[in-house]
Design an enzyme around this catalytic site. Structure first.
Site, PDB file in Angstrom:
ATOM      1  N   HIS A 184       0.825  -1.210   0.000  1.00  0.00           N
ATOM      2  CA  HIS A 184       0.000   0.000   0.000  1.00  0.00           C
ATOM      3  C   HIS A 184       0.866   1.269   0.000  1.00  0.00           C
ATOM      4  O   HIS A 184       0.440   2.324   0.477  1.00  0.00           O
ATOM      5  CB  HIS A 184      -0.954   0.038   1.205  1.00  0.00           C
ATOM      6  CG  HIS A 184      -1.841  -1.151   1.315  1.00  0.00           C
ATOM      7  ND1 HIS A 184      -3.071  -1.222   0.706  1.00  0.00           N
ATOM      8  CD2 HIS A 184      -1.657  -2.338   1.961  1.00  0.00           C
ATOM      9  CE1 HIS A 184      -3.633  -2.385   0.984  1.00  0.00           C
ATOM     10  NE2 HIS A 184      -2.790  -3.089   1.735  1.00  0.00           N
ATOM     11  N   SER A 314      15.355  19.545 -16.179  1.00  0.00           N
ATOM     12  CA  SER A 314      14.478  20.701 -16.123  1.00  0.00           C
ATOM     13  C   SER A 314      15.079  21.853 -16.906  1.00  0.00           C
ATOM     14  O   SER A 314      16.294  22.046 -16.927  1.00  0.00           O
ATOM     15  CB  SER A 314      14.262  21.131 -14.664  1.00  0.00           C
ATOM     16  OG  SER A 314      13.545  22.353 -14.596  1.00  0.00           O
ATOM     17  N   LYS A 320      18.577  19.344 -11.673  1.00  0.00           N
ATOM     18  CA  LYS A 320      17.523  18.335 -11.568  1.00  0.00           C
ATOM     19  C   LYS A 320      17.737  17.252 -12.621  1.00  0.00           C
ATOM     20  O   LYS A 320      18.022  17.538 -13.788  1.00  0.00           O
ATOM     21  CB  LYS A 320      16.158  18.975 -11.764  1.00  0.00           C
ATOM     22  CG  LYS A 320      14.978  18.090 -11.366  1.00  0.00           C
ATOM     23  CD  LYS A 320      13.687  18.894 -11.406  1.00  0.00           C
ATOM     24  CE  LYS A 320      12.534  18.108 -10.795  1.00  0.00           C
ATOM     25  NZ  LYS A 320      12.185  16.926 -11.602  1.00  0.00           N
ATOM     26  N   GLU A 327      10.112   6.570 -17.330  1.00  0.00           N
ATOM     27  CA  GLU A 327       8.968   7.343 -17.808  1.00  0.00           C
ATOM     28  C   GLU A 327       8.630   7.005 -19.252  1.00  0.00           C
ATOM     29  O   GLU A 327       7.448   6.844 -19.607  1.00  0.00           O
ATOM     30  CB  GLU A 327       9.264   8.835 -17.668  1.00  0.00           C
ATOM     31  CG  GLU A 327       9.256   9.318 -16.230  1.00  0.00           C
ATOM     32  CD  GLU A 327       9.692  10.758 -16.071  1.00  0.00           C
ATOM     33  OE1 GLU A 327       9.576  11.280 -14.954  1.00  0.00           O
ATOM     34  OE2 GLU A 327      10.149  11.372 -17.069  1.00  0.00           O
TER      35      GLU A 327
END
Length: 462
Positions: A184, A314, A320, A327
């Site tokens: 969970h 970014s 970043k 992805e």
């Protein structure tokens, strides 16, 4: 088109203006004009399969004495050029066209006929010669099976096998690392990284098993059924012999369909294969998302691993770095799942003796195979092979995990365990420290019972 840019071709419906340098003729041009819909074209593997079918058909028709050797030879040569991709620019048709794929079958017939005519020095007819003993209704389903088999066998299955090898290698390398398991998305009992990765490996292995169960049905080719499955205008031996030639050429066990009526009117095997591809996509998306969560941070996330830095993440936030491979893989998986819906809907469009969504089934099935093969390769080489475990961070999270108290349940009971866990969490302390204060267990007993590595072995506390 200007007068200098076109020529006049004729078919049973009359005259058509065709680009002067086009290898195709009237029927293809009509379809170009009729279906300016998406700009999506039949992919290279499908055109390759068409070329293979046309070449094998010409050879069989020669062997059966139906086509003179000189004609068969130039058709085979021209078909080989189509197979090899030398003339893909002359296959301009949209996949959203006549549901049987007749336009694309005639596109192939016309291109091959033009090339063969030039080689022979006299007219080779697209229907009478190139399409001899065939119909679009058996050629296109056969091309779907042939191309899908070749692509799955030649690209997807090897890519998944390689992915599993990489996962298994990393599992062995990292099996000494004990981390916090999660259910969970919440802290759960400890697990070894090797065990976690073994789950990924098993998913890929099951996906491979599913894919490898489909070929016996994918190997059945509709050739010989012609228009509706009765085989009108085809020699009785045609379908079997073409399948044999394709089997010899590819080394794969192609055979003539056991029931032409099913092969023309349904695409159940394509639907089956798409379902297997969807299952693989589900597995890859699970793995990709696990990697994204494990890599999250580097400060405010889990930060259990660091994926390889591949590119700046970014345009505004310096430094970043994002998990770009997982992805991309997740997006591939979403596309494959969507393709499966299209293929499923297409599969039910078998009206009486013919399925009438063959082009869109072909396009989506082959796209799914190609995307999954490339995504699996990237996931293996640019994500899983190179990620680094943050062992200090992982160990600290395990030590502070209040769920470790679960191992004390057989000794102190669930209720006392819950009180210890809540206090440890509330005070930001380790379970072992709180348990020492709240129970009569010795330090040695607590060390033994709360050993995270031992918890990954299963069984009762020893």
């Amino acid at each position: 088109m200007t007068d200098q840019a076109h020529r006049i071709e004729r078919d049973s419906m009359g005259e058509v203006r065709v680009p002067a340098d086009a290898l195709y003729a009237a029927q293809t041009q009509r379809a170009v004009e009729n279906f300016p819909i998406s700009g999506l074209r039949f992919p290279r593997p499908f055109l390759r399969a068409l070329g293979m079918i046309k070449g094998a058909a010409a050879a069989v028709n020669r062997d059966l004495g139906l086509l003179e050797p000189a004609l068969a030879e130039v058709i085979e040569q021209a078909a080989k050029e189509v197979e090899d991709g030398l003339h893909d620019v002359h296959f301009p048709l949209d996949i959203f066209q006549t549901g049987s794929g007749t336009s694309t079958n005639m596109n192939a017939n016309e291109v091959i006929a033009t090339l063969a005519s030039r080689k022979l020095g006299r007219k080779v007819h697209p229907n009478d010669h190139v399409n001899m003993c065939q119909s679009s209704n058996d050629v296109i389903p056969a091309a779907i099976h042939l191309s899908a088999y070749l692509e799955a066998n030649g690209h997807l299955i090897p890519a998944l096998r390689r992915l599993r090898v990489v996962i298994d290698r990393r599992a062995a390398e990292l099996d000494h690392v004990v981390k916090t398991g999660r259910t969970h998305l919440m802290d759960a009992l400890p697990i070894r990284v090797g065990q976690e990765l073994s789950g990924w490996s098993a998913q890929i292995g099951l996906g491979l098993a599913r894919l490898e169960s489909t070929p016996p049905r994918l190997a059945e080719l509709a050739l010989g059924g012609t228009a509706i499955g009765t085989g009108v205008n085809a020699h009785p031996e045609f379908g079997r012999r073409v399948a044999t030639k394709l089997a010899e050429k590819t080394g794969l066990p192609f055979v003539a369909s056991t029931n032409y009526f099913a092969s023309l009117s349904s695409q159940d095997t394509a639907v089956e294969l798409s379902g297997q591809l969807k299952a693989v996509a589900v597995a890859l998306m699970k793995i990709a998302n696990d990697l994204r969560w494990m890599n999250s941070g580097p400060q405010a996330g889990l930060a259990e691993i660091a994926l390889p830095d591949l590119q700046p993440g970014s345009s505004i936030m310096p430094g970043k770095v994002n998990p770009v491979i997982p992805e991309a893989v997740a997006m591939v998986c979403a596309q494959v799942m969507g393709n499966d819906v299209t293929i499923t809907i297409g599969g039910q469009a078998g009206n009486f003796q013919l399925n009438v969504m063959l082009p869109v089934i072909a396009y989506n099935l082959l796209q799914s195979i190609t995307l999954l093969a490339r995504a699996a390769a990237l996931l293996a080489e640019k994500a899983i092979a190179g990620f680094v475990i943050n062992e200090a961070r992982v160990a600290d999270l395990v030590d502070r995990n209040p769920i470790l108290v679960t191992a004390l349940n057989p000794v102190i009971g669930y209720e006392m365990g819950a009180r210890i866990a809540k206090r440890a969490y509330a005070e930001g302390r380790k379970v072992k420290e709180v348990a020492a204060e709240m129970t009569n267990l010795s330090a040695a007993e607590l060390d033994r019972l709360l050993d995270p590595r031992a918890m990954t072995e299963g069984g009762l506390p020893r």
